[in-house]
Design an enzyme around this catalytic site. Structure first.
Site, mmCIF file in Angstrom:
data_model
loop_
_atom_site.group_PDB
_atom_site.id
_atom_site.type_symbol
_atom_site.label_atom_id
_atom_site.label_comp_id
_atom_site.label_asym_id
_atom_site.label_seq_id
_atom_site.Cartn_x
_atom_site.Cartn_y
_atom_site.Cartn_z
ATOM 1 N N LYS A 60 0.846 -1.198 0.000
ATOM 2 C CA LYS A 60 0.000 0.000 0.000
ATOM 3 C C LYS A 60 0.878 1.244 0.000
ATOM 4 C CE LYS A 60 -2.256 1.649 3.791
ATOM 5 N NZ LYS A 60 -2.185 3.109 3.994
ATOM 6 N N ASP A 85 -3.555 4.366 -2.084
ATOM 7 C CA ASP A 85 -4.586 4.821 -1.141
ATOM 8 C C ASP A 85 -4.571 6.344 -1.051
ATOM 9 O OD1 ASP A 85 -6.486 4.872 0.869
ATOM 10 O OD2 ASP A 85 -5.057 4.370 2.458
ATOM 11 N N LYS A 99 -7.587 8.201 -1.423
ATOM 12 C CA LYS A 99 -8.917 8.620 -0.921
ATOM 13 C C LYS A 99 -9.451 9.822 -1.703
ATOM 14 C CE LYS A 99 -8.137 6.840 3.748
ATOM 15 N NZ LYS A 99 -6.715 6.493 3.707
ATOM 16 N N ASP A 143 -13.816 14.497 -4.972
ATOM 17 C CA ASP A 143 -13.874 15.739 -5.753
ATOM 18 C C ASP A 143 -15.084 15.627 -6.676
ATOM 19 O OD1 ASP A 143 -13.133 18.160 -7.105
ATOM 20 O OD2 ASP A 143 -11.026 17.733 -6.648
ATOM 21 N N THR A 161 -12.154 6.248 10.396
ATOM 22 C CA THR A 161 -12.227 5.719 11.769
ATOM 23 C C THR A 161 -11.758 6.749 12.799
ATOM 24 O OG1 THR A 161 -10.131 4.654 11.314
ATOM 25 C CG2 THR A 161 -12.073 3.262 11.239
ATOM 26 N N ARG A 212 -3.749 -7.315 13.983
ATOM 27 C CA ARG A 212 -2.620 -7.578 14.865
ATOM 28 C C ARG A 212 -2.554 -9.065 15.197
ATOM 29 N NH1 ARG A 212 -1.458 -3.470 13.317
ATOM 30 N NH2 ARG A 212 -0.854 -1.546 14.345
ATOM 31 N N ARG A 214 3.056 -1.885 10.929
ATOM 32 C CA ARG A 214 4.077 -2.037 11.976
ATOM 33 C C ARG A 214 4.353 -3.471 12.418
ATOM 34 N NH1 ARG A 214 1.273 2.759 15.154
ATOM 35 N NH2 ARG A 214 -0.421 1.784 13.983
HETATM 36 O O1 C5P Z 1 0.994 -0.134 11.294
HETATM 37 P P1 C5P Z 1 -0.439 -0.530 11.076
HETATM 38 O O2 C5P Z 1 -0.617 -2.029 10.843
HETATM 39 O O3 C5P Z 1 -1.376 -0.004 12.133
HETATM 40 O O4 C5P Z 1 -0.802 0.168 9.691
HETATM 41 C C1 C5P Z 1 -2.088 0.121 9.157
HETATM 42 C C2 C5P Z 1 -2.174 0.911 7.897
HETATM 43 O O5 C5P Z 1 -3.557 1.039 7.557
HETATM 44 C C3 C5P Z 1 -1.629 2.346 7.982
HETATM 45 O O6 C5P Z 1 -1.097 2.689 6.691
HETATM 46 C C4 C5P Z 1 -2.861 3.166 8.291
HETATM 47 O O7 C5P Z 1 -2.773 4.489 7.812
HETATM 48 C C5 C5P Z 1 -3.938 2.408 7.529
HETATM 49 N N1 C5P Z 1 -5.295 2.604 8.042
HETATM 50 C C6 C5P Z 1 -5.649 2.313 9.344
HETATM 51 N N2 C5P Z 1 -6.930 2.507 9.783
HETATM 52 C C7 C5P Z 1 -7.847 2.966 8.948
HETATM 53 C C8 C5P Z 1 -7.521 3.262 7.633
HETATM 54 C C9 C5P Z 1 -6.213 3.060 7.201
HETATM 55 O O8 C5P Z 1 -4.827 1.863 10.120
HETATM 56 N N3 C5P Z 1 -9.077 3.123 9.373
#
Ligand code: C5P
Length: 238
Positions: free
Chosen positions: A31, A58, A60, A63, A118, A184, A214
C-alpha cells in the site's frame, strides 16, 4: 484466498527500496498512501510495480465526478491494482470512478471506498449534520458504493462481518472487496489502533485484503512476521 498488503508507511523511495529488499518474496502486495505519494509521486508506484509487486494506491479521492474520473484514468495508467475514493463524494462520483477504472479492461484497478474515517466519532457526525448513528451511516455509504458500481470498501475488522452480510447480496454475482487495516497477530503491540483483530479472525469474518504495517515493518525478523501472518490467514481460509 485473502491477500496480505503491507503498508509502505515510509517517507522516501530509498526507504521503499530497503523495504522491498528486506521483504523479498515474502510480500507481493504493498500500500502506498498520501505521505509517500506526496513525497515521491507516480515514480514510487512505478518502482514498486517494476519490482513485480501489486500496488494499493490509497489516495482517498473526493472531488467532482469529472475530476475523479480523470484522476482514476491516470491511476489506472500506472497499473495500480486497488485504489480508494471517499463514498461521501456521492453516487455520481462513485460511478465516475468505477467507469474510468473499467476503461482499463483486464488491468482495471479495483475501486474501494472509504465510508466514514475511523478517526471520526458520533460527535463528529453531529457536527457534520449527519443525524443517524455511525453504524447506520457506514452501512448506507457501503450500499451507495456497491450500488454504484465500485468494487468494495475499507472497514475495520470489527465491522467486516456485518458489512459482508449487508453488501454481498447487493452485489449479486460481483465479488466484493473488503480491505481491513487494524490487524494484529495475537501478542503483537497494538500501537494506536483501537479496534484490532487477529489475521485469522479478520479472514473468518470475510476480509479479502488485510493491510498490515508495523507488525511486519517493525518486527525483528520482518520476513518471518509476514510469513506467519500469511500462514495464519491461510489456516482461516476456506
Ligand atoms: O501499522 P499498522 O498495521 O497499524 O498500519 C495500518 C495501515 O492502515 C496504515 O497505513 C494506516 O494508515 C492504515 N489505516 C488504518 N486505519 C484505517 C484506515 C487506514 O490503520 N481506518
Amino acid at each position: 484466498m485473502a491477500e496480505l498488503i503491507v503498508a509502505l508507511d515510509v517517507p522516501s523511495k530509498s526507504a521503499v527500496a530497503e523495504t522491498l529488499r528486506r521483504l523479498g518474496d515474502a510480500v507481493d502486495f504493498y500500500k502506498i498512501g498520501l505521505e509517500l505519494f506526496s513525497a515521491e509521486g507516480p515514480d514510487v508506484v512505478r518502482m514498486v510495480k517494476d519490482a513485480g509487486k501489486r500496488v494499493f494506491l490509497d489516495l482517498k479521492l473526493h472531488d467532482i465526478p469529472r475530476t475523479v474520473e480523470r484522476a482514476v484514468r491516470s491511476i489506472a495508467g500506472l497499473g495500480v491494482d486497488l485504489t480508494t475514493i471517499h463514498a461521501s463524494g456521492g453516487a455520481a462520483m462513485i460511478r465516475a470512478a468505477a467507469g474510468a477504472a473499467a476503461e482499463a479492461g483486464a488491468n482495471a484497478p479495483k475501486i474501494i471506498a472509504v465510508t466514514m474515517l475511523t478517526s471520526l466519532d458520533e460527535a463528529d457526525l453531529a457536527d457534520l449534520g449527519i443525524g443517524r448513528a455511525m453504524a447506520a451511516q457506514v452501512e448506507a455509504l457501503g450500499r451507495l458504493t456497491i450500488g454504484n458500481g465500485a468494487d468494495g470498501i475499507v472497514c475495520s475488522p470489527k465491522e467486516v462481518a456485518a458489512m459482508n452480510r449487508a453488501l454481498v447480496p447487493l452485489a449479486e454475482e460481483r465479488p466484493v472487496v473488503f480491505v481491513t487495516p487494524g490487524v494484529r497477530p495475537a501478542g503483537a503491540a497494538v500501537g494506536d489502533q483501537k479496534r484490532v483483530a487477529t489475521p485469522a479472525g479478520a479472514v473468518r469474518d470475510g476480509a479479502t485484503h488485510l493491510v498490515v504495517g508495523r507488525p511486519i515493518l517493525e518486527a525483528a525478523d520482518p520476513v518471518a512476521a509476514a510469513r506467519a501472518i500469511r500462514a495464519e490467514m491461510a489456516s482461516a481460509c476456506c
